[in-house]
Design a protein around this motif. Structure first.
Motif, PDB file in Angstrom:
ATOM      1  N   PHE A 527       0.822  -1.207   0.000  1.00 26.33           N
ATOM      2  CA  PHE A 527       0.000   0.000   0.000  1.00 26.33           C
ATOM      3  C   PHE A 527       0.855   1.254   0.000  1.00 26.33           C
ATOM      4  O   PHE A 527       0.572   2.205  -0.730  1.00 26.33           O
ATOM      5  N   MET A 555      -5.455   8.566   2.072  1.00 23.29           N
ATOM      6  CA  MET A 555      -4.410   7.558   2.120  1.00 23.29           C
ATOM      7  C   MET A 555      -3.998   7.267   3.558  1.00 23.29           C
ATOM      8  O   MET A 555      -3.809   6.118   3.931  1.00 23.29           O
ATOM      9  N   SER A 557      -5.751   7.674   6.281  1.00 21.78           N
ATOM     10  CA  SER A 557      -6.815   6.948   6.978  1.00 21.78           C
ATOM     11  C   SER A 557      -6.838   5.496   6.535  1.00 21.78           C
ATOM     12  O   SER A 557      -6.996   4.586   7.360  1.00 21.78           O
ATOM     13  N   THR A 558      -6.696   5.273   5.225  1.00 22.16           N
ATOM     14  CA  THR A 558      -6.682   3.894   4.745  1.00 22.16           C
ATOM     15  C   THR A 558      -5.510   3.134   5.343  1.00 22.16           C
ATOM     16  O   THR A 558      -5.632   1.968   5.716  1.00 22.16           O
ATOM     17  N   LEU A 561      -6.390   2.026   8.703  1.00 23.20           N
ATOM     18  CA  LEU A 561      -7.297   0.878   8.680  1.00 23.20           C
ATOM     19  C   LEU A 561      -6.536  -0.403   8.358  1.00 23.20           C
ATOM     20  O   LEU A 561      -6.830  -1.474   8.907  1.00 23.20           O
ATOM     21  N   ARG A 565      -6.165  -3.809  10.556  1.00 23.38           N
ATOM     22  CA  ARG A 565      -6.359  -5.172  10.075  1.00 23.38           C
ATOM     23  C   ARG A 565      -5.150  -6.021  10.438  1.00 23.38           C
ATOM     24  O   ARG A 565      -5.278  -7.165  10.879  1.00 23.38           O
ATOM     25  N   ALA A 568      -5.262  -6.869  13.950  1.00 28.46           N
ATOM     26  CA  ALA A 568      -6.309  -7.852  14.219  1.00 28.46           C
ATOM     27  C   ALA A 568      -5.837  -9.253  13.864  1.00 28.46           C
ATOM     28  O   ALA A 568      -6.247 -10.231  14.486  1.00 28.46           O
ATOM     29  N   GLN A 569      -4.951  -9.356  12.900  1.00 30.03           N
ATOM     30  CA  GLN A 569      -4.422 -10.680  12.553  1.00 30.03           C
ATOM     31  C   GLN A 569      -3.700 -11.307  13.728  1.00 30.03           C
ATOM     32  O   GLN A 569      -3.666 -12.517  13.875  1.00 30.03           O
ATOM     33  N   LEU A 571      -4.316 -10.613  16.907  1.00 22.35           N
ATOM     34  CA  LEU A 571      -5.118 -10.634  18.125  1.00 22.35           C
ATOM     35  C   LEU A 571      -5.207 -12.082  18.611  1.00 22.35           C
ATOM     36  O   LEU A 571      -5.534 -12.975  17.839  1.00 22.35           O
ATOM     37  N   VAL A 573      -6.337 -15.530  19.915  1.00 26.00           N
ATOM     38  CA  VAL A 573      -7.634 -16.201  19.858  1.00 26.00           C
ATOM     39  C   VAL A 573      -7.951 -16.736  21.238  1.00 26.00           C
ATOM     40  O   VAL A 573      -7.165 -17.489  21.810  1.00 26.00           O
ATOM     41  N   LEU A 596      -7.130   7.065  14.222  1.00 26.84           N
ATOM     42  CA  LEU A 596      -8.242   7.263  13.279  1.00 26.84           C
ATOM     43  C   LEU A 596      -9.072   8.476  13.669  1.00 26.84           C
ATOM     44  O   LEU A 596      -9.424   9.309  12.832  1.00 26.84           O
TER      45      LEU A 596
END
Lengths: 933, 224
Positions: A527, A555, A557-558, A561, A565, A568-569, A571, A573, A596
């Motif tokens: 990105f 850009m 902000s993206t 995000l 993500r 979160a990968q 995080l 379980v 954000l």
């Protein structure tokens, strides 16, 4: 694989930078040529030949206006044709509407809309010119060109934004010096250009573009009164309505014909009035337009439709025979200045490049006409002399009129200096011989004609050459500049690639147990590269350049995000993993949410750009709010900065000293801190890194002072950041204090996030910080037009006017956010990069690892953008918006480059200095311990 | 671990024919929504964005919820009704997440945009959140597999994962023309974003079908 040594790396980077600077300078001076202008005001010396060595005597400037007027009269030797001038400026009127195009009369609708003007043209009472205006075709530069005869380069426009008053030599100033009374009704641009020159004025604003009626009525309502008065010599009427009609509906707007009718009625009213009738020939009415318009009614570019402006002389005593010769003339817009100067008996403004319009001098005697041509030639020759240093043409052979037949036909060939010289000499010699022959009367008429032709040849050549100097672009300079920039871009990128390869090949064996997928290409890295590509592509579109802030905000902000993500990968379980990591992950998630939210607020703070500035935003809401609640918020957001101001002024007593105090704080901290930083024993590690410290072999003999380095960099970094923020709170508008805080919060959260997660490669993190800095730059209300520069803030704390100081302050205000990011790079280095350095590394390796990416990544990102935009600008040099959109953006890109250079050098110097001081102290300490043993 | 059992046994298996049918019905649902808005109420996205969006999501939602609930995980433990309720509940929750995401990326905030944002995010929720909610419920590792890691396993995962990502990416690209000065009515929020999302959704549905067919083609010779 061979490692790059620190020295080699530094040398390569410096070489790349120097090449880049050279390339940039070459390109800038090639693309925006700065013409050497003559300073000062033309005086009586302009009535003497350039080579005669007559210097302006001091008493002349102190002469009272009436004496000066008669002195000019006497020196010029041309009887004045007129003593009063009415200059009627119709903003945006294309000459095509009045004079037609390509030998054809104008459209029937326009002919019928202006019956009186057309009848004047048909009867030979008026003579009209297609006067070609130079880009940028916007009002202020065009008015300047008309009254001074000079074509300003783009940089003149850009650099003069803080002083709008016209300081160059110009007609109005000359008129004022001979005691004219001037009256202006219409566009207030005149009042900004010439403050204090008008005895009466009524300025109207061009701000309300939708108003096409009132804006002109406000001018015309004075007309009846002014025409009966006789206390003015110059009356300027500037009608804006036609330009507004164009902006609303284009050339074919339904409002166009009625507006032309209205203008025609004004011309009729003036021409029928007693002042034009009674003393016929003593008042000149000149109808001009500053620029034309495109089919859509826009202007600013260099197409024929925009540059085709009108110059219409009404009331000349010369009568033109037919309609065609009254309408099919062409001239340059700058020709108006010398024509009016000579007609009204004042010296031609110094930097004029125009040539007098010869038809207007037809009523004069032959010798007077030649005198006018001679004066114009002298003035242009002086300007040529200023442009070509060391030009010498020799002196005119005063008694050499015998051999005029030979020298008069000299073919002028060779370099431009020689040609100009030769043409000038030809004309002068012919004129001289004509004067001597006058008595003998033999073939006088032929000599006169050849003299006029010779003068015109010189004037035309000189004028074209001078104006091309102001607009032409030397191709070889541009090509060389672009090549140099491309080369430096490649050098920097290759260094980065090599460092990446080295770092990640070295890193792999160290962390291979946990970072198996370190070699994988992550979404966020793709990105970031994609963002660079998008930025480069978006520069091609003028709308995207205007609205660049949307790209940065979108850009960044993206990117947040995508970070979310990625976090979160990881995080955990359920409860399968231990608690510490879960808390870490949650902390990282929270930090991203902070990012954000603060980014969203910052985005909403200013509605920047060009097209959507009218939309509501937080700053407007705060500034215009009426209710008490909002006032409270405003108070709170402003009080922070006010409190700081108060605190600072309590300490400093005088606000001027604050800069000094902040500066000395920084210098003292940076210079002294490494000397006083306690060198730690391994037992008491710093709070953050008990972890690393325990791994360190507990020996003070260790030469590389990593822990101390980290601590001192941390403190120095915070000093930088806090001082910079304090300075910004002082300088920025109060509404921006909150925005500065939001940028700071984002920077700190980003650094914190990166230092905790340890997931990302270093170059990616620095890229993210750089992007954040640019998003913050636009979040503070900046844009790519020069209009958003905070000029008022640049004079805070200055006791006297200083262009350099206020320029520096303006730069600081505008580039607050990118510089803040670069300064925070010091903190970033302290929390991040020392982790990866093995304890026994040598100084070159330590410095390379610590400073390599934080310095190289901003430099190479910037060099990519700079090079890409340079190429875009070169491709777009004939674009409609090259002066209004692309060139201002280029200035911003250059200024960003400068800010990156400054920031990076500060970071590099701080890092190197601190490291070497600490290393030296450690050495001393080791030797002391050894001595004790 | 629990994760392994679910990953290797993805509940109901979906045959390529079923996948085609589901995607076709979902696509038809969208088309019906648009045509009802256009032919019955005589509105479209440009003239009345918020009502059109409401019509579309109202018409589309029963299709999506009822269809995907058939393929719920652990059908023996979880009744069809429960799956439907999960889907219905996920609709506003997903809308909230989508709306927050859109606002974070710069969607305008204000009373005049409120209705549009709500209706748009409900539609986006149907594309992204409702299918996995109906199928997986609140099983966090499945959600993470689909959304955080984007590692779909099996045809059902493809059917959920790809269209959802397609819609998001499409909406992201759809926002590009918004700041430009073309002065077109469709540059308003959220019209072009909706176009982008729908286009991305449709393209990704086709892509997921292709992937399912390729995978099916690879698996069939092995089993036979």
């Amino acid at each position: 694989m061979s490692q790059m040594t620190c020295k080699k790396l530094t040398l390569l980077t410096l070489a790349g930078l120097i090449i880049q600077i050279i390339g940039l300078l070459l390109f800038v001076f090639g693309f925006f040529p700065v013409k050497p202008a003559l300073s000062g005001v033309s005086g009586s010396e302009s009535y003497h030949a350039p080579a005669s060595g007559f210097s302006e005597n001091q008493t002349q400037s102190s002469l009272p206006p009436h004496q000066l007027r008669s002195l000019y009269q006497e020196l010029s030797g041309i009887p004045p044709l007129f003593d009063r001038l009415i200059l009627m400026v119709i903003d945006g009127l294309p000459a095509e509407f009045v004079l037609g195009k390509d030998g054809k009369p104008p459209k029937k609708a326009y002919m019928e809309a202006m019956p009186y003007t057309q009848s004047l043209l048909a009867n030979g009472m008026a003579i009209g010119y297609h006067s070609k205006a130079a880009p940028p075709t916007v009002t202020m530069p065009r008015l300047k060109a008309m009254v001074s005869g000079a074509i300003g380069g783009f940089l003149d426009v850009a650099f003069n934004f803080n002083t709008q008053a016209m300081l160059d030599d110009n007609l109005l100033g000359q008129f004022f010096s001979i005691g004219w009374n001037m009256v202006m009704h219409g566009d207030e641009t005149w009042l900004k250009l010439f403050p204090g020159l008008f005895t009466r004025h009524d300025g109207v604003s061009s701000f309300f573009v939708k108003d096409t009626v009132q804006v002109d009525q406000n001018v015309s309502r004075h007309l009846g009164d002014e025409l009966t008065r006789d206390d003015w010599n110059l009356l300027i009427l500037h009608y804006l309505g036609l330009d507004h009609v164009g902006h609303i509906g284009g050339r074919n707007s339904v409002l166009m014909a009625p507006k032309l009718v209205e203008m025609d009625e004004m011309v009729k009213m003036i021409h029928m009035s007693p002042i034009m009738k009674n003393d016929q020939g003593k008042t000149l009415l000149m109808v001009v337009s500053d620029h034309g318009m495109t089919e859509n009614g826009n202007h600013g570019g260099s197409s024929f439709e925009e540059t085709d402006s009108l110059a219409l002389f009404i009331g000349l005593r010369s009568h033109v025979s037919d309609y065609a010769s009254a309408t099919q003339n062409t001239a340059q817009q700058v020709d108006i200045a010398p024509t009016l100067a000579l007609l009204f008996g004042v010296p031609i403004p110094k930097n004029n490049v125009g040539v007098l319009i010869s038809e207007t001098f037809d009523p004069l005697e032959d010798d007077h006409q030649l005198r006018a041509l001679e004066l114009n030639s002298w003035q242009l020759f002086r300007l040529v002399e200023a442009q070509i240093s060391g030009l010498s043409c020799g002196s005119i052979p005063l008694n050499g009129f015998r051999d005029t037949q030979i020298s008069g036909t000299t073919e002028c060939i060779g370099s431009i200096e020689k040609i100009l010289c030769c043409l000038y000499m030809n004309a002068a010699v012919l004129h001289c011989s004509w004067k001597f022959k006058k008595v003998s009367e033999s073939n006088r008429w032929e000599d006169y004609n050849s003299t006029v032709a010779a003068y015109h040849k010189f004037l035309k050549t000189a004028s074209e050459w001078l104006s091309s100097r102001a607009t032409d672009k030397p191709v070889d300079l541009l090509a060389f500049g672009v090549t140099a920039m491309l080369l430096s871009c490649l050098i920097l990128l290759s260094i980065i690639f090599r460092m990446c390869r080295e770092v990640y090949h070295v890193e792999k064996p160290l962390h291979c147990h946990s970072n198996n997928d370190m070699q994988k290409w992550y979404l966020d890295e793709t990105f970031v590269l994609g963002v660079t590509l998008i930025l480069v592509i978006s520069m091609i579109s003028s709308s995207m350049v205007e609205e660049e802030h949307y790209i940065w905000h979108f850009m960044i902000s993206t990117f947040y995000l995508i970070l979310l993500r990625k976090t979160a990968q990881l995080l955990p379980v359920g409860n399968s993993l231990f608690q510490g990591q879960a808390r870490n992950c949650k902390f990282e998630m929270c930090s991203i949410f902070v990012l954000l939210i603060s980014e969203r607020i910052l985005r909403g703070w200013h509605q920047g750009g060009v097209n959507w500035t009218h939309l509501p935003d937080i700053s407007k809401w705060l500034e215009h709010a009426a209710s008490d609640h909002i006032k409270t918020i405003q108070l709170v957001s402003g009080s922070f900065s006010d409190l700081l101001r108060l605190l600072c002024s309590i300490f400093a007593f005088i606000e001027e000293k604050i800069c000094t105090i902040l500066g000395s704080t920084i210098v003292v901290t940076v210079v002294m801190l490494p000397w006083f930083m306690p060198i730690q024993n391994s037992e008491k590690g710093s709070r953050h890194d008990i972890y690393t410290t325990t791994l360190v072999p507990s020996d003070v003999k260790d030469k590389s002072p990593l822990m101390e380095l980290r601590d001192s960099l941390y403190v120095i970094g915070w000093t930088y950041i806090l001082c910079w923020c304090l300075l910004q709170l002082l300088l920025q508008q109060p509404i921006n204090s909150m925005a500065i805080l939001l940028v700071l919060v984002q920077i700190m959260t980003t650094i914190l996030h990166f230092s905790y997660s340890g997931l990302h490669r270093e170059w990616l993190e620095i890229c993210a910080l750089y992007f954040l800095g640019m998003a913050g730059h636009f979040g503070l209300g900046n844009s790519n037009s020069l209009a958003t520069i905070d000029v008022a803030g640049a004079f805070i704390g200055l006791s006297s006017h200083s262009t350099v100081l206020s320029g520096i302050l303006m730069f600081m205000i505008t580039y607050a956010s990118p510089l803040l990011v670069l300064l925070s790079m010091v903190v970033y280095m302290s929390v991040k990069s020392c982790l990866a350095i093995p304890q026994n590394a040598d100084s070159g390796y330590v410095l390379k690892t610590m400073l390599g990416f934080p310095c190289l990544v901003p430099l190479s990102l910037n060099s990519i953008l700079l090079t890409a935009y340079t190429i875009v600008l070169l491709l777009m040099r004939n674009h409609l918006f090259v002066w209004s959109v692309f060139s201002p953006k280029y200035l911003y890109v250059c200024a960003t480059t400068v800010s990156i250079y400054i920031g990076v050098s500060v970071v590099a110097l701080t890092g190197t200095y601190t490291y070497f001081v600490l290393a030296k102290r450690k050495m001393m300490l080791v030797s002391i311990i050894n001595d004790k043993r | 671990m629990v994760k392994d059992s679910t990953a290797e046994n993805p509940g109901q298996s979906v045959s390529p024919t079923q996948a085609i049918l589901i995607h076709l019905i979902c696509g038809v649902g969208l088309a019906v929504g648009f045509s009802v808005a256009h032919n019955v109420y005589f509105i479209n996205l440009v003239s009345d964005p918020s009502h059109t969006l409401r019509l579309i999501w109202v018409i589309e939602s029963p299709f999506v919820i009822l269809l995907y609930s058939f393929f719920r995980q652990n059908p023996e433990k979880c009744s069809y009704l429960k799956a439907v309720i999960r889907g219905v509940l996920a609709l506003p929750v997903g809308a909230l997440v989508n709306a927050l995401g859109a606002i974070a990326l710069g969607a305008p905030v204000g009373s005049q945009y409120f209705q549009r944002t709500i209706n748009w995010s409900l539609l986006m929720s149907l594309f992204t959140f409702v299918p996995p909610a109906s199928v997986f419920g609140s099983s966090s590792e499945d959600w993470r597999r689909i959304f955080a890691n984007t590692k779909p396993k099996g045809s059902l995962d493809y059917m959920i994962c790809l269209p959802a990502h397609g819609a998001v990416v499409g909406a992201w690209f759809g926002a590009w023309p918004m700041p430009l000065d073309w002065e077109r009515p469709w540059q308003e929020w959220p019209i072009c974003v909706t176009y982008g999302a729908v286009a991305g959704y449709l393209v990704a549905m086709v892509a997921s079908l292709v992937l399912i067919l390729i995978q099916g083609g690879q698996q069939h010779p092995k089993s036979e």
